[in-house]
Design an enzyme around this catalytic site. Structure first.
Site, PDB file in Angstrom:
ATOM      1  N   CYS A  90       0.821  -1.215   0.000  1.00 24.63           N
ATOM      2  CA  CYS A  90       0.000   0.000   0.000  1.00 24.63           C
ATOM      3  C   CYS A  90       0.853   1.262   0.000  1.00 24.63           C
ATOM      4  O   CYS A  90       0.656   2.166  -0.811  1.00 24.63           O
ATOM      5  CB  CYS A  90      -0.931   0.003   1.210  1.00 24.63           C
ATOM      6  SG  CYS A  90      -2.043   1.419   1.248  1.00 24.63           S
ATOM      7  N   CYS A 127      -1.368   1.633  -3.031  1.00 20.46           N
ATOM      8  CA  CYS A 127      -2.411   2.640  -2.807  1.00 20.46           C
ATOM      9  C   CYS A 127      -1.899   4.075  -2.862  1.00 20.46           C
ATOM     10  O   CYS A 127      -2.477   4.921  -3.561  1.00 20.46           O
ATOM     11  CB  CYS A 127      -3.057   2.425  -1.437  1.00 20.46           C
ATOM     12  SG  CYS A 127      -3.418   0.723  -1.019  1.00 20.46           S
ATOM     13  N   LYS A 167      -0.168   5.214  -6.266  1.00 24.57           N
ATOM     14  CA  LYS A 167      -1.208   5.133  -7.291  1.00 24.57           C
ATOM     15  C   LYS A 167      -2.215   6.266  -7.124  1.00 24.57           C
ATOM     16  O   LYS A 167      -2.656   6.866  -8.112  1.00 24.57           O
ATOM     17  CB  LYS A 167      -1.928   3.793  -7.201  1.00 24.57           C
ATOM     18  CG  LYS A 167      -3.094   3.644  -8.156  1.00 24.57           C
ATOM     19  CD  LYS A 167      -4.003   2.527  -7.725  1.00 24.57           C
ATOM     20  CE  LYS A 167      -4.737   2.859  -6.442  1.00 24.57           C
ATOM     21  NZ  LYS A 167      -5.582   1.745  -5.973  1.00 24.57           N
ATOM     22  N   TYR A 197      -8.966  -4.430 -10.979  1.00 28.05           N
ATOM     23  CA  TYR A 197      -8.903  -3.006 -10.650  1.00 28.05           C
ATOM     24  C   TYR A 197      -7.541  -2.394 -10.941  1.00 28.05           C
ATOM     25  O   TYR A 197      -7.447  -1.229 -11.347  1.00 28.05           O
ATOM     26  CB  TYR A 197      -9.314  -2.775  -9.192  1.00 28.05           C
ATOM     27  CG  TYR A 197      -8.294  -3.184  -8.162  1.00 28.05           C
ATOM     28  CD1 TYR A 197      -7.393  -2.260  -7.639  1.00 28.05           C
ATOM     29  CD2 TYR A 197      -8.248  -4.484  -7.678  1.00 28.05           C
ATOM     30  CE1 TYR A 197      -6.456  -2.624  -6.691  1.00 28.05           C
ATOM     31  CE2 TYR A 197      -7.326  -4.858  -6.724  1.00 28.05           C
ATOM     32  CZ  TYR A 197      -6.438  -3.937  -6.233  1.00 28.05           C
ATOM     33  OH  TYR A 197      -5.509  -4.305  -5.287  1.00 28.05           O
ATOM     34  N   GLU A 227      -7.297   0.762 -13.430  1.00 27.23           N
ATOM     35  CA  GLU A 227      -6.819   2.015 -12.847  1.00 27.23           C
ATOM     36  C   GLU A 227      -5.652   2.581 -13.633  1.00 27.23           C
ATOM     37  O   GLU A 227      -5.639   3.771 -13.988  1.00 27.23           O
ATOM     38  CB  GLU A 227      -6.426   1.796 -11.384  1.00 27.23           C
ATOM     39  CG  GLU A 227      -7.623   1.666 -10.454  1.00 27.23           C
ATOM     40  CD  GLU A 227      -7.236   1.348  -9.033  1.00 27.23           C
ATOM     41  OE1 GLU A 227      -8.072   1.556  -8.135  1.00 27.23           O
ATOM     42  OE2 GLU A 227      -6.101   0.874  -8.799  1.00 27.23           O
ATOM     43  N   HIS A 275     -28.289  19.794  -1.132  1.00 31.72           N
ATOM     44  CA  HIS A 275     -28.286  20.338  -2.497  1.00 31.72           C
ATOM     45  C   HIS A 275     -27.461  21.626  -2.562  1.00 31.72           C
ATOM     46  O   HIS A 275     -27.485  22.423  -1.623  1.00 31.72           O
ATOM     47  CB  HIS A 275     -29.732  20.636  -2.917  1.00 31.72           C
ATOM     48  CG  HIS A 275     -29.846  21.171  -4.307  1.00 31.72           C
ATOM     49  ND1 HIS A 275     -29.725  20.365  -5.421  1.00 31.72           N
ATOM     50  CD2 HIS A 275     -30.050  22.436  -4.754  1.00 31.72           C
ATOM     51  CE1 HIS A 275     -29.874  21.111  -6.492  1.00 31.72           C
ATOM     52  NE2 HIS A 275     -30.066  22.370  -6.131  1.00 31.72           N
ATOM     53  N   GLU A 302     -26.707  13.747  -3.044  1.00 31.92           N
ATOM     54  CA  GLU A 302     -28.143  13.829  -2.804  1.00 31.92           C
ATOM     55  C   GLU A 302     -28.910  12.803  -3.618  1.00 31.92           C
ATOM     56  O   GLU A 302     -30.037  12.423  -3.266  1.00 31.92           O
ATOM     57  CB  GLU A 302     -28.658  15.243  -3.096  1.00 31.92           C
ATOM     58  CG  GLU A 302     -28.624  15.637  -4.551  1.00 31.92           C
ATOM     59  CD  GLU A 302     -29.155  17.060  -4.766  1.00 31.92           C
ATOM     60  OE1 GLU A 302     -30.248  17.369  -4.252  1.00 31.92           O
ATOM     61  OE2 GLU A 302     -28.467  17.854  -5.436  1.00 31.92           O
TER      62      GLU A 302
END
Length: 448
Positions: A43, A48, A51, A178, A182, A437, A442
């Site tokens: 990581c 992580c 990246k 992934y 990515e 909003h 939302e």
């Protein structure tokens, strides 16, 4: 005198191993940790963190392209690859220093080098030193798969991609998970011509199929060429800066860089597991029980090396629970359901809970609510790309059992929404919540 050199010996100083070591030491245990590479694991060092920095650069490049619509003149701005690469290296070094300092403050003895199992209570470093411990924890993680084809060594993996000398002019990525998606997305946004090759028609197999289809369409619209149903047959160098990739369908692709990103396997090959009778599965993953104990009573394993769920937060939670259980006052059980995940493409994908397909297989017909909308940011920047949210709802209880999102900032929104899904909230609870909003979030409470 103590029966062993240490109460706990941890093999692997990634996120899970470091957490286990520090927590065990805080409980009063004598702890050592061995690491053959840099402290921080996948990581921090090669996953992580670097990246995500690349992803930030890619998103910024995309925003700047459309910035004149908002009156921001970005003309003349260019990507300085060497500067980005240097920033990545500095950040990784900064975090590694923090990890090392934390181990030192916790009075955990750090031992450089690969360690392997000698017996149920002994480990041996590559230097030849042997140490004994009451308990041993294996946390060595996983390693990229390199295809067994001629010329495979001409390609790179996600381990090396952060230190490339220059931005690839043309990049061919092998994989449908992934990591592959990515990097295909990131390098396309940074200016590379990208081809994504996957051996099947299924990408991101653990994610909702409808959401994945929309993501693939978005990547294709951005210029990523997607080749499904093919794999690499051979890689050949055809010039100083050029490679030829031969595919199983007979096609050839010329490129400057090849990225092997077809998954990761537990890094257990040279751990000496057989010497302690530790069982592994067909992929080399260490088999563990509900408390992460291996088939050897004194040896445990956590994180990617068990191939349970290859995510950093899972490894950290497992390391914490192991240390609390073995050296503290016990630990609560780890809940592996509703683990949130994200794919940091552009746009990003985020999800928690069951996909529509999984829910239908488990409960029969389920109720689906969706929102297909154009985020305000895209409206203002005159970007046609749309976002897509999906709620999977149990037909009998009205409980939200899955949430899947594709669109800007989806991972940031998903983390909070995952609390609601994990807490068993119903669709009626979402409906009863006032919308915020203007925001993309939302849409979660407006689906009918």
């Amino acid at each position: 005198m103590p029966a062993h050199d240490f109460d706990l010996f941890v093999i692997g100083a990634g996120s899970g191993g470091v957490r286990a070591a520090r927590v065990a030491a805080a409980h009063g245990a004598r702890v050592a940790i061995a690491e053959e590479h840099r402290v921080g694991g996948t990581c921090v060092i090669r996953g992580c963190v670097p990246k995500k920095m690349m992803a930030y650069a890619a998103h910024l490049a995309s925003d700047l392209f459309h910035s004149p619509t908002l009156g921001v003149d970005a003309e003349g701005l260019n990507l300085d690859w060497s500067a980005l690469r240097s920033s990545l290296a500095r950040e990784v070094s900064r975090l590694e220093a923090i990890y090392r300092a934390n181990l030192e403050r916790s009075e955990v003895k750090f031992l450089p080098g690969r360690a392997s199992i000698v017996s149920p209570h002994e480990v041996k470093l590559a230097s030849g030193e042997v140490y004994s411990a009451s308990k041993i924890l294996i946390a060595v993680g996983a390693w990229p798969i390199i295809p067994q084809i001629p010329g495979a060594e001409l390609g790179i993996t996600s381990n090396e991609i952060f230190s490339l000398a220059r931005l690839p002019e043309t990049l061919v990525v092998l994989g449908g998970g992934y990591i592959a998606l990515e990097f295909a997305s990131i390098f396309r946004a940074l200016g590379s011509n990208v081809t994504l090759v996957n051996r099947s028609d299924t990408f991101l197999r653990s994610h909702d199929a409808e959401v994945v289809r929309r993501l693939l369409t978005s990547l294709s619209d951005k210029g990523v060429k997607i080749v499904a149903g093919a794999t690499f047959e051979k890689i050949t160098r055809i010039g100083a800066d050029s490679l030829d990739v031969q595919l199983s369908n007979g096609d050839h692709i010329s490129c400057s860089t090849v990225l092997h990103a077809a998954g990761r396997l537990p890094k257990t090959g040279d751990l000496g597991l057989a010497k302690a009778g530790i069982a592994v599965d067909t992929k080399g993953a260490i088999c563990v029980d509900e408390v992460n104990r291996t088939s050897c009573e004194t040896i445990f394993a956590i994180g990617d090396v068990t191939n349970r769920i290859q995510l950093t937060p899972v490894a950290i939670r497992e390391g914490q629970a192991f240390a609390d259980r073995c050296f503290g006052n016990g630990a609560s059980a780890i809940n592996y359901e509703n683990v949130p995940s994200a794919v940091f493409t552009n746009p990003p994908l985020a999800a928690v809970g069951l996909t529509e397909e999984q829910a239908a297989a488990k409960f029969g017909p389920v109720t689906i609510y969706t929102s297909d909308f154009r985020p305000m940011k895209n409206v203002l920047l005159d970007v046609p790309e749309r976002a897509f949210y999906k709620l999977v709802v149990h037909p009998g209880t009205d409980q939200v059992i899955g949430l899947h999102m594709l669109g800007p900032e989806s991972p940031e929104i998903l983390q909070a929404a995952a609390i609601a899904v994990n807490g068993g909230m119903k669709k009626a609870d979402f409906d009863a919540t006032m919308a915020l909003h203007p925001s993309m979030a939302e849409e979660l409470v407006l689906m009918k």
